[in-house]
Design a protein around this motif. Structure first.
Motif, PDB file in Angstrom:
ATOM      1  N   PRO A  97       0.830  -1.205   0.000  1.00 14.83           N
ATOM      2  CA  PRO A  97       0.000   0.000   0.000  1.00 14.83           C
ATOM      3  C   PRO A  97       0.859   1.247   0.000  1.00 14.83           C
ATOM      4  N   ALA A  98       0.250   2.367  -0.269  1.00 18.03           N
ATOM      5  CA  ALA A  98       1.008   3.604  -0.483  1.00 18.03           C
ATOM      6  C   ALA A  98       1.977   3.907   0.647  1.00 18.03           C
ATOM      7  N   HIS A 103       9.133   5.105  -1.552  1.00 15.75           N
ATOM      8  CA  HIS A 103       9.155   6.562  -1.673  1.00 15.75           C
ATOM      9  C   HIS A 103       7.790   7.194  -1.395  1.00 15.75           C
ATOM     10  N   GLY A 104       6.870   6.428  -0.815  1.00 10.91           N
ATOM     11  CA  GLY A 104       5.613   7.016  -0.375  1.00 10.91           C
ATOM     12  C   GLY A 104       4.548   7.074  -1.454  1.00 10.91           C
ATOM     13  N   ALA A 105       3.514   7.860  -1.168  1.00 13.00           N
ATOM     14  CA  ALA A 105       2.324   7.900  -2.013  1.00 13.00           C
ATOM     15  C   ALA A 105       2.612   8.394  -3.430  1.00 13.00           C
ATOM     16  N   ALA A 106       3.653   9.198  -3.603  1.00 11.62           N
ATOM     17  CA  ALA A 106       3.978   9.691  -4.942  1.00 11.62           C
ATOM     18  C   ALA A 106       4.273   8.538  -5.885  1.00 11.62           C
ATOM     19  N   ASP A 107       4.905   7.494  -5.383  1.00  9.81           N
ATOM     20  CA  ASP A 107       5.204   6.343  -6.219  1.00  9.81           C
ATOM     21  C   ASP A 107       3.934   5.597  -6.596  1.00  9.81           C
ATOM     22  N   LEU A 108       2.968   5.545  -5.677  1.00  4.05           N
ATOM     23  CA  LEU A 108       1.703   4.907  -6.005  1.00  4.05           C
ATOM     24  C   LEU A 108       1.029   5.658  -7.144  1.00  4.05           C
ATOM     25  N   ARG A 109       1.060   6.973  -7.113  1.00  2.00           N
ATOM     26  CA  ARG A 109       0.443   7.763  -8.182  1.00  2.00           C
ATOM     27  C   ARG A 109       1.125   7.513  -9.519  1.00  2.00           C
ATOM     28  N   ARG A 110       2.429   7.176  -9.482  1.00  2.00           N
ATOM     29  CA  ARG A 110       3.124   6.875 -10.739  1.00  2.00           C
ATOM     30  C   ARG A 110       2.546   5.647 -11.432  1.00  2.00           C
ATOM     31  N   LEU A 111       1.882   4.794 -10.680  1.00  2.00           N
ATOM     32  CA  LEU A 111       1.280   3.602 -11.274  1.00  2.00           C
ATOM     33  C   LEU A 111      -0.007   3.923 -12.023  1.00  2.00           C
ATOM     34  N   ALA A 112      -0.569   5.093 -11.782  1.00  2.00           N
ATOM     35  CA  ALA A 112      -1.860   5.438 -12.384  1.00  2.00           C
ATOM     36  C   ALA A 112      -1.761   5.557 -13.903  1.00  2.00           C
ATOM     37  N   ALA A 200      11.001   0.123  -7.719  1.00  2.00           N
ATOM     38  CA  ALA A 200      10.958   1.036  -8.859  1.00  2.00           C
ATOM     39  C   ALA A 200       9.595   1.688  -9.044  1.00  2.00           C
ATOM     40  N   ALA A 201       8.589   1.237  -8.264  1.00  2.00           N
ATOM     41  CA  ALA A 201       7.224   1.736  -8.398  1.00  2.00           C
ATOM     42  C   ALA A 201       6.738   1.603  -9.839  1.00  2.00           C
ATOM     43  N   THR A 202       6.844   0.373 -10.369  1.00  2.00           N
ATOM     44  CA  THR A 202       6.359   0.091 -11.715  1.00  2.00           C
ATOM     45  C   THR A 202       5.452  -1.127 -11.674  1.00  2.00           C
ATOM     46  N   ILE A 203       4.511  -1.179 -12.604  1.00  2.00           N
ATOM     47  CA  ILE A 203       3.639  -2.338 -12.724  1.00  2.00           C
ATOM     48  C   ILE A 203       4.350  -3.390 -13.565  1.00  2.00           C
ATOM     49  N   THR A 204       4.433  -4.611 -13.038  1.00  2.00           N
ATOM     50  CA  THR A 204       5.152  -5.680 -13.728  1.00  2.00           C
ATOM     51  C   THR A 204       4.215  -6.728 -14.331  1.00  2.00           C
ATOM     52  N   GLY A 205       2.914  -6.617 -14.074  1.00  2.00           N
ATOM     53  CA  GLY A 205       1.994  -7.571 -14.683  1.00  2.00           C
ATOM     54  C   GLY A 205       0.585  -7.448 -14.129  1.00  2.00           C
ATOM     55  N   ILE A 206      -0.372  -7.953 -14.907  1.00  2.00           N
ATOM     56  CA  ILE A 206      -1.771  -8.050 -14.498  1.00  2.00           C
ATOM     57  C   ILE A 206      -2.144  -9.528 -14.552  1.00  2.00           C
ATOM     58  N   ILE A 207      -2.602 -10.069 -13.431  1.00  2.00           N
ATOM     59  CA  ILE A 207      -2.849 -11.508 -13.340  1.00  2.00           C
ATOM     60  C   ILE A 207      -4.321 -11.809 -13.057  1.00  2.00           C
ATOM     61  N   ASP A 208      -4.635 -13.105 -13.063  1.00  2.00           N
ATOM     62  CA  ASP A 208      -5.952 -13.663 -12.747  1.00  2.00           C
ATOM     63  C   ASP A 208      -7.032 -13.139 -13.688  1.00  2.00           C
ATOM     64  N   PHE A 232      -6.500   7.924  -6.209  1.00  2.00           N
ATOM     65  CA  PHE A 232      -5.844   7.087  -7.206  1.00  2.00           C
ATOM     66  C   PHE A 232      -6.792   6.785  -8.364  1.00  2.00           C
ATOM     67  N   PHE A 233      -8.063   6.589  -8.070  1.00  2.00           N
ATOM     68  CA  PHE A 233      -9.059   6.414  -9.135  1.00  2.00           C
ATOM     69  C   PHE A 233      -9.045   7.602 -10.087  1.00  2.00           C
ATOM     70  N   GLU A 234      -9.061   8.809  -9.549  1.00  2.00           N
ATOM     71  CA  GLU A 234      -9.056  10.004 -10.400  1.00  2.00           C
ATOM     72  C   GLU A 234      -7.755  10.113 -11.193  1.00  2.00           C
ATOM     73  N   ALA A 235      -6.644   9.750 -10.560  1.00  2.00           N
ATOM     74  CA  ALA A 235      -5.365   9.800 -11.273  1.00  2.00           C
ATOM     75  C   ALA A 235      -5.341   8.809 -12.427  1.00  2.00           C
ATOM     76  N   THR A 236      -5.870   7.614 -12.205  1.00  2.00           N
ATOM     77  CA  THR A 236      -5.949   6.614 -13.284  1.00  2.00           C
ATOM     78  C   THR A 236      -6.851   7.101 -14.397  1.00  2.00           C
ATOM     79  N   LEU A 237      -7.976   7.679 -14.023  1.00  2.00           N
ATOM     80  CA  LEU A 237      -8.940   8.169 -15.007  1.00  2.00           C
ATOM     81  C   LEU A 237      -8.345   9.269 -15.884  1.00  2.00           C
ATOM     82  N   SER A 238      -7.400  10.044 -15.333  1.00  2.00           N
ATOM     83  CA  SER A 238      -6.789  11.125 -16.121  1.00  2.00           C
ATOM     84  C   SER A 238      -5.929  10.591 -17.257  1.00  2.00           C
ATOM     85  N   HIS A 239      -5.597   9.300 -17.223  1.00  4.49           N
ATOM     86  CA  HIS A 239      -4.808   8.668 -18.291  1.00  4.49           C
ATOM     87  C   HIS A 239      -5.646   7.676 -19.097  1.00  4.49           C
TER      88      HIS A 239
END
Length: 288
Positions: A97-98, A103-112, A200-208, A232-239
């Motif tokens: 979790p964030a 590096h904190g919540a900023a890294d979570l936002r990078r996943l958006a 690295a705060a990167t997404i490495t895969g989507i499973i299931d 985070f929902f709003e950040a994802t939606l912006s992309h």
């Protein structure tokens, strides 16, 4: 059960040396085993041979479609409901979790951004093409609401008393309108199915991808909202390249609340306790 997995590996990969088999996790539908720290063997508890074959075809189509890594099938055993994959790197996002990312919540936002781009590609796929590899999943909102209330009545004593009015108000509100269009969706995009490299705060895969279907795209955003919160929902939606109007947003929130209650009931009954713990931790932002 480990012996059954070893037997399947011997049958499908006769030259493969099995050094270790260990249970990795269990959900509503699946049990997953890790083999030699490099293969994952998923056994579906209720799938049919045709459904298993369809999932293999779905994963093949996804490898062409998805901008994020998805599992690569090594072998499938349709009669036993087993699919084996190469293990993707990273850990499920619900374990990072964030507040725990280095590096904190900023890294979570990078996943958006990559998640928004992923959902754009997924929901933009040809429905006609994906209908060949994914079922239609249409569950009316009034039925979802009724099921959620039944689940809640079984577990409401576990909800902190000051938060119960939030949930009670939800049951008093009318369900949202049905979606105007259906798209190809992951349909269970909880944080446990998003793999990340926390360093690295990167997404490495989507499973299931067991529940993937032609359905309302709001389902995919709902679990993001439930597990990672409205910011985070709003950040994802912006992309995300497709519009979500007020009716779509209402369904996102509706599905998020229903899914949270489902996880709460599951985690307090037959499922792992961490489902219930996460549901209680996220109840305030999901029902606020």
């Amino acid at each position: 059960m480990n012996g059954d997995i070893r037997t399947l590996l011997s049958r499908h990969l006769p030259d493969y040396r099995v050094r270790s088999v260990r249970p990795l996790g269990e959900g509503l539908d699946n049990m997953v085993y890790e083999v030699n720290d490099e293969l994952l063997v998923r056994r579906n508890k209720a799938t049919t041979p045709d459904e298993n074959r369809q999932e293999v075809a779905r994963l093949a189509a996804l490898r062409e479609l998805s901008p994020l890594p998805v599992p690569e099938v090594v072998f499938a055993d349709d009669e036993s409901g087993v699919i084996a994959y190469h293990k993707l790197p990273g850990e499920p996002l619900n374990r990072h979790p964030a507040a725990d990312l280095r590096h904190g919540a900023a890294d979570l936002r990078r996943l958006a951004e990559p998640l928004g781009e992923f959902l754009t590609a997924l929901h933009g796929a040809s429905t006609a093409r994906m209908r060949e590899v994914a079922p239609l999943d249409v569950y009316p909102a009034p039925t979802l609401l009724r099921d959620a209330e039944l689940d809640y009545r079984d577990v409401e004593s576990h909800v902190p008393e000051k938060q119960r009015p939030l949930v009670e108000r939800f049951f008093e509100e009318p369900p949202p309108d049905e979606p105007r269009s259906l798209r190809f969706c992951h349909n269970d995009l909880g944080a446990e199915h998003v793999l990340v490299d926390a360093e690295a705060a990167t997404i490495t895969g989507i499973i299931d991808w067991t529940d993937a279907a032609i359905t309302d795209p709001s389902h995919d955003f709902a679990r993001i909202y439930r597990d990672l919160g409205p910011e985070f929902f709003e950040a994802t939606l912006s992309h995300y390249d497709f519009p979500l109007d007020d009716a779509d947003r209402a369904r996102v929130l509706f599905y998020a609340r229903c899914a949270l209650i489902e996880d709460l009931a599951y985690g307090l009954s037959t499922g792992p306790r961490h489902y219930a713990d996460a549901a209680l931790a996220h109840l305030a932002w999901t029902f606020a």
